[in-house]
Design an enzyme around this catalytic site. Structure first.
Site, PDB file in Angstrom:
ATOM      1  N   ASP A 235      -9.863  -4.727  -4.708  1.00 25.81           N
ATOM      2  CA  ASP A 235      -9.301  -3.792  -3.729  1.00 25.81           C
ATOM      3  C   ASP A 235     -10.170  -2.538  -3.636  1.00 25.81           C
ATOM      4  O   ASP A 235     -10.285  -1.790  -4.613  1.00 25.81           O
ATOM      5  CB  ASP A 235      -7.869  -3.423  -4.145  1.00 25.81           C
TER       6      ASP A 235
ATOM      7  N   HIS B 213      -7.898  -5.472  -0.293  1.00 27.88           N
ATOM      8  CA  HIS B 213      -6.646  -4.790   0.050  1.00 27.88           C
ATOM      9  C   HIS B 213      -5.932  -5.646   1.091  1.00 27.88           C
ATOM     10  O   HIS B 213      -6.015  -5.398   2.301  1.00 27.88           O
ATOM     11  CB  HIS B 213      -6.961  -3.395   0.596  1.00 27.88           C
TER      12      HIS B 213
ATOM     13  N   SER C  43       0.829  -1.196   0.000  1.00 27.23           N
ATOM     14  CA  SER C  43       0.000   0.000   0.000  1.00 27.23           C
ATOM     15  C   SER C  43       0.878   1.267   0.000  1.00 27.23           C
ATOM     16  O   SER C  43       1.626   1.481  -0.947  1.00 27.23           O
ATOM     17  CB  SER C  43      -0.957  -0.041   1.198  1.00 27.23           C
TER      18      SER C  43
END
Length: 224
Positions: A174, A205, A120
């Protein structure tokens, strides 16, 4: 210019006297403990002893979360991640990550035996820092993230990591960072001549077992 203070880190070693290293950056609001449990799940057969380093990002207020303070590599101003990017924050964290890379070099591990990885926000920092780093890395792992400061990369990238293998992975569902954003980042990198090993998984995610297996395959290849 003085070097930034070294970040606190969690470390895991697969054997004594490590000859390889993986510097793994967590995502927004997490910390260095986030990915440490994955190490025993990786099949690193044939890879020399490896030190995994999981730094804790600094705590700072995050605009999109109402100014709440949490661990982050840079501020997020809004949901459109490509507009009003926190360039100053990204560059400050770049210096912190470079300091950790230099520490591994000082501990006897050559840069060409170091993988820079991140999830991320950590993925964004991996691509931003790794592509500009002045010594050749073994590889980069870009998980569930994107390429920040896209317009600046062509002018700022360093030739030493133009041929560095990049493992890039994303979840098809996601909800935090769309797979379209990740695929656009992948396309940009490929157009600039980078070798990107792209993977998509039916997940949000997160990471999944197949991805962990594929990460192990990548690490065995670049760290052997």
């Amino acid at each position: 210019m003085t070097s930034p203070a070294l970040l606190d880190c969690i470390e895991r070693e697969t054997g004594p006297n490590p000859q390889r290293a993986v510097l793994w950056l967590h995502g927004l609001g997490a910390d260095g403990h986030d990915f440490a449990p994955i190490v025993p799940e990786l099949d690193l057969s044939g890879v020399p002893a490896t030190r995994f380093v999981f730094p804790h990002a600094p705590v700072q207020p995050i605009t999109i979360n109402g100014g709440m303070a949490m661990r982050a590599w840079y501020d997020i101003v809004g949901t459109n991640l490509s507009r009003r990017e926190d360039e100053a924050g990204i560059r400050a964290s770049e210096a912190m990550v470079c300091a950790l890379l230099e520490r591994e070099h000082a501990r006897g591990i050559e840069s060409r035996h170091i993988v820079l990885a991140g999830f991320s926000q950590g993925c964004a920092m991996t691509l931003h820092t790794g592509l500009r780093y002045g010594l050749p890395l073994a590889g980069m792992m870009a998980l569930s993230g994107y390429l920040p400061l896209v317009d600046a990369l062509a002018a700022q990238r360093h030739a030493h990591n133009h041929a560095t293998p990049i493992f890039m992975a994303h979840g098809t569902q996601d909800p935090m960072i769309s797979i379209d954003r990740a695929q656009a980042s992948c396309t940009t990198l490929q157009q600039l001549g980078y070798e990107v090993d792209w993977h998509a998984y039916p997940m949000g995610h997160a990471v999944c077992p197949q991805e962990i297996e594929d990460i192990g395959t990548f690490l065995r290849k670049v760290l052997a």
